[in-house]
Write a protein that holds these residues in place. Sequence first.
Motif, PDB file in Angstrom:
ATOM      1  N   PRO A 484       0.662  -1.201   0.034  1.00  0.00           N
ATOM      2  CA  PRO A 484       0.072  -0.038  -0.077  1.00  0.00           C
ATOM      3  C   PRO A 484       0.754   1.350   0.030  1.00  0.00           C
ATOM      4  O   PRO A 484       1.865   1.253   0.501  1.00  0.00           O
ATOM      5  N   ALA A 485       0.133   2.309  -0.620  1.00  0.00           N
ATOM      6  CA  ALA A 485       1.062   3.679  -0.463  1.00  0.00           C
ATOM      7  C   ALA A 485       1.273   4.298   0.890  1.00  0.00           C
ATOM      8  O   ALA A 485       0.435   3.710   1.467  1.00  0.00           O
ATOM      9  N   ARG A 486       2.033   5.226   1.189  1.00  0.00           N
ATOM     10  CA  ARG A 486       2.068   5.877   2.256  1.00  0.00           C
ATOM     11  C   ARG A 486       0.890   6.518   2.702  1.00  0.00           C
ATOM     12  O   ARG A 486       0.035   6.800   1.974  1.00  0.00           O
ATOM     13  N   PRO A 487       0.283   6.622   3.950  1.00  0.00           N
ATOM     14  CA  PRO A 487      -0.756   7.369   4.445  1.00  0.00           C
ATOM     15  C   PRO A 487      -0.479   8.792   4.061  1.00  0.00           C
ATOM     16  O   PRO A 487       0.812   9.193   3.686  1.00  0.00           O
ATOM     17  N   PRO A 488      -1.490   9.899   3.829  1.00  0.00           N
ATOM     18  CA  PRO A 488      -1.251  11.163   3.771  1.00  0.00           C
ATOM     19  C   PRO A 488      -0.039  11.669   4.808  1.00  0.00           C
ATOM     20  O   PRO A 488      -0.158  11.282   5.878  1.00  0.00           O
ATOM     21  N   LEU A 489       0.735  12.536   4.251  1.00  0.00           N
ATOM     22  CA  LEU A 489       1.829  13.411   5.115  1.00  0.00           C
ATOM     23  C   LEU A 489       1.044  14.060   6.163  1.00  0.00           C
ATOM     24  O   LEU A 489      -0.047  14.749   5.750  1.00  0.00           O
ATOM     25  N   LYS A 490       1.668  14.040   7.533  1.00  0.00           N
ATOM     26  CA  LYS A 490       0.935  14.844   8.405  1.00  0.00           C
ATOM     27  C   LYS A 490       1.655  16.127   8.505  1.00  0.00           C
ATOM     28  O   LYS A 490       2.727  16.209   8.902  1.00  0.00           O
ATOM     29  N   TRP A 491       0.795  17.148   8.300  1.00  0.00           N
ATOM     30  CA  TRP A 491       1.364  18.401   8.477  1.00  0.00           C
ATOM     31  C   TRP A 491       1.749  18.720  10.142  1.00  0.00           C
ATOM     32  O   TRP A 491       0.947  18.236  11.019  1.00  0.00           O
ATOM     33  N   VAL A 492       2.509  19.797  10.287  1.00  0.00           N
ATOM     34  CA  VAL A 492       3.100  19.968  11.941  1.00  0.00           C
ATOM     35  C   VAL A 492       1.906  21.241  12.393  1.00  0.00           C
ATOM     36  O   VAL A 492       2.612  21.770  13.396  1.00  0.00           O
ATOM     37  N   ASN A 493       0.929  21.655  11.665  1.00  0.00           N
ATOM     38  CA  ASN A 493       0.281  22.839  12.134  1.00  0.00           C
ATOM     39  C   ASN A 493      -0.584  22.510  13.482  1.00  0.00           C
ATOM     40  O   ASN A 493      -0.794  21.444  13.651  1.00  0.00           O
ATOM     41  N   GLN A 494      -0.466  23.555  14.297  1.00  0.00           N
ATOM     42  CA  GLN A 494      -1.155  23.511  15.512  1.00  0.00           C
ATOM     43  C   GLN A 494      -2.792  23.239  15.259  1.00  0.00           C
ATOM     44  O   GLN A 494      -3.368  23.816  14.402  1.00  0.00           O
ATOM     45  N   GLY A 495      -3.507  22.485  16.133  1.00  0.00           N
ATOM     46  CA  GLY A 495      -4.842  22.351  16.162  1.00  0.00           C
ATOM     47  C   GLY A 495      -5.425  21.552  14.973  1.00  0.00           C
ATOM     48  O   GLY A 495      -6.568  21.519  14.899  1.00  0.00           O
ATOM     49  N   ILE A 496      -4.768  20.863  14.278  1.00  0.00           N
ATOM     50  CA  ILE A 496      -5.333  19.944  13.239  1.00  0.00           C
ATOM     51  C   ILE A 496      -5.450  18.558  13.802  1.00  0.00           C
ATOM     52  O   ILE A 496      -4.599  18.196  14.371  1.00  0.00           O
ATOM     53  N   ALA A 497      -6.263  17.850  12.922  1.00  0.00           N
ATOM     54  CA  ALA A 497      -6.454  16.368  13.101  1.00  0.00           C
ATOM     55  C   ALA A 497      -6.885  15.797  11.817  1.00  0.00           C
ATOM     56  O   ALA A 497      -7.419  16.278  10.988  1.00  0.00           O
ATOM     57  N   GLY A 498      -6.168  14.634  11.554  1.00  0.00           N
ATOM     58  CA  GLY A 498      -6.693  13.838  10.379  1.00  0.00           C
ATOM     59  C   GLY A 498      -5.827  14.049   9.252  1.00  0.00           C
ATOM     60  O   GLY A 498      -4.525  14.464   9.615  1.00  0.00           O
ATOM     61  N   ASP A 499      -6.089  13.477   8.265  1.00  0.00           N
ATOM     62  CA  ASP A 499      -5.069  13.535   7.202  1.00  0.00           C
ATOM     63  C   ASP A 499      -4.513  14.870   6.342  1.00  0.00           C
ATOM     64  O   ASP A 499      -3.530  15.269   5.674  1.00  0.00           O
ATOM     65  N   GLY A 500      -5.574  15.702   6.240  1.00  0.00           N
ATOM     66  CA  GLY A 500      -5.627  16.979   5.511  1.00  0.00           C
ATOM     67  C   GLY A 500      -5.655  18.032   6.496  1.00  0.00           C
ATOM     68  O   GLY A 500      -6.438  18.125   7.592  1.00  0.00           O
ATOM     69  N   PHE A 501      -5.335  19.134   5.964  1.00  0.00           N
ATOM     70  CA  PHE A 501      -5.403  20.677   6.689  1.00  0.00           C
ATOM     71  C   PHE A 501      -6.558  21.276   6.051  1.00  0.00           C
ATOM     72  O   PHE A 501      -6.544  21.724   4.969  1.00  0.00           O
ATOM     73  N   THR A 502      -7.608  21.494   6.884  1.00  0.00           N
ATOM     74  CA  THR A 502      -8.823  21.959   6.566  1.00  0.00           C
ATOM     75  C   THR A 502      -8.690  23.515   6.438  1.00  0.00           C
ATOM     76  O   THR A 502      -8.317  24.159   7.492  1.00  0.00           O
ATOM     77  N   VAL A 503      -8.918  23.992   5.150  1.00  0.00           N
ATOM     78  CA  VAL A 503      -8.772  25.617   5.186  1.00  0.00           C
ATOM     79  C   VAL A 503      -9.943  26.644   5.284  1.00  0.00           C
ATOM     80  O   VAL A 503     -10.069  27.407   5.954  1.00  0.00           O
ATOM     81  N   MET A 504     -11.217  25.910   4.748  1.00  0.00           N
ATOM     82  CA  MET A 504     -12.454  26.301   4.960  1.00  0.00           C
ATOM     83  C   MET A 504     -13.570  25.572   4.490  1.00  0.00           C
ATOM     84  O   MET A 504     -13.380  24.605   3.999  1.00  0.00           O
ATOM     85  N   THR A 505     -14.934  26.094   4.878  1.00  0.00           N
ATOM     86  CA  THR A 505     -15.875  25.224   4.336  1.00  0.00           C
ATOM     87  C   THR A 505     -16.575  26.149   3.078  1.00  0.00           C
ATOM     88  O   THR A 505     -16.674  27.336   3.120  1.00  0.00           O
TER      89      THR A 505
END
Length: 509
Positions: A484-505
């Motif tokens: 399997p491919a690697r899981p998505p890279l984890k950003w080191v931003n504060q207060g984020i969770a999960g695979d991606g960094f949510t920018v807005m809705t």
Amino acid sequence: MIRFTPPHLPVRRALALATLATLATLAGLAQAAKKPRPPTGSWDAASATATASYNLQPLATDDTVNPMRGYHLWQNQALVPVPNGMQDSFRRYYWSELETSPGVYNFALILGDIQKAREAGRKFAFRLRNMAGYEDENRLYTPAYMVGNPLCLSGCGFWLDHDPANPEKTFIPDWNDPHVIARSRELLKALKAELDRNGVTNSIAWIDVGMLGQYGEWAMKSSVYTSAPAAITPVTLANKREYAKMHFEVFPAQQHVMFVPYSNEDALTYGLLEQTITAKPVGLRVDCLSRDGYFRQWSDRPSHWVPFENQWKKAPFIAEFCPFQTLDPLNNPATARVQAATYHISTIGNGNFQLHKPDAERWGDLTPQEQEDLRMLGREAGYRYGVERTVVGVSNGVLNFSATVRNDGNAPTYEPWSVRVELVNSAGALSWTGLLGGFNLNALSGAGASQMAQASFTLPALAAGSYKLRVIARDTRPSTTASPARPPLKWVNQGIAGDGFTVMTLVRR
């Protein structure tokens, strides 16, 4: 009789204009049929254009886990607590464990370890070796059929009594013998065929170029050869290159690393600077992190290190500890931190210290400062990517997006990642993804280096509802059940969770 009379001039003009309008409309419809229709409905954002800056986690509390950085599982050990686990594991194998008689191979050990790594979400690294140290155990690490083999010039090696006070001996292979070299190559070829047959070759994170020297680490005591038969001599420079070359030729697509003793200068020159076999640049490997003075073999010869000093910018520098004990004033975790920072080491084996103690005691017996130094070593080693800034604009169904990514680590990533913009629906399912071209995370070498990329996307005609807009980095390599491919890279931003960094809705109406 019904008589038709020509219309008045204004009427004729109106009919002509109407006809032209109709023709234009038809032409427009025909032209529209050739192009994708724009999505119906509308997309709304929190504002027409939104610019935001983000904070990255402080190094002192950052336990983000990513591939080929920080600690990796070492020989099934994890002595330093890693709260979020590790994404790579490493083991080493003796030749005698893998080939019992000429051409009779059993790779169940390696395949089983790869399977365990995959089940734990890890990739796997390994080294093959032809001997251990000088333990005088009367144990063979070379296959028994090689000892005294008539196809060798001088018995394929010799037994060494390294400790006269101990009657047990160690078998030292003849690294120069053509038959030893040929059988070493056949072992690698058979392993590659077995990995391919099981579809797990892409599960390999890196390969330590081994098969030579004690523990396969390319080092031998010169005193060994004072007791050797006259025909057996230390390995030649040409044959050192041959051991490296056989790894490269059998596994040309894999990431390789080579051991860094000064005595390997010629082999390193070949592997890192001259050979054109491997698809990826060859990295470095050190087996004595934390030993004070170990790197003096290079720092005392700075001109000799110059050709290799920037290899970390394109290939990994991987390490394991030399054994150290608590309260050692020189060989200790603080020394390891300085070495890792100076030489840009990315990942370290999580074991091999406080020997001769049970695993449960090795960590607990260290001082609080030694424990903190080891925790910080894992945080400092390798890359630390975070989203620094985004600019989002939505107008007439078109998304204009830019992002700036920063690397606060001590080295880049060495694996292929594509940075993407994605929409995720309210159920958490991926609904759309677009490539944010222009990023090359491998070029961000650390120390706060940043890169900005931007793109425009026509948003798709999805169902009405709310969608999270995120920026994410994905492994670009093919993914299979076995590899399997690697899981998505984890950003080191504060207060984020999960695979991606949510920018807005975004809202689809």
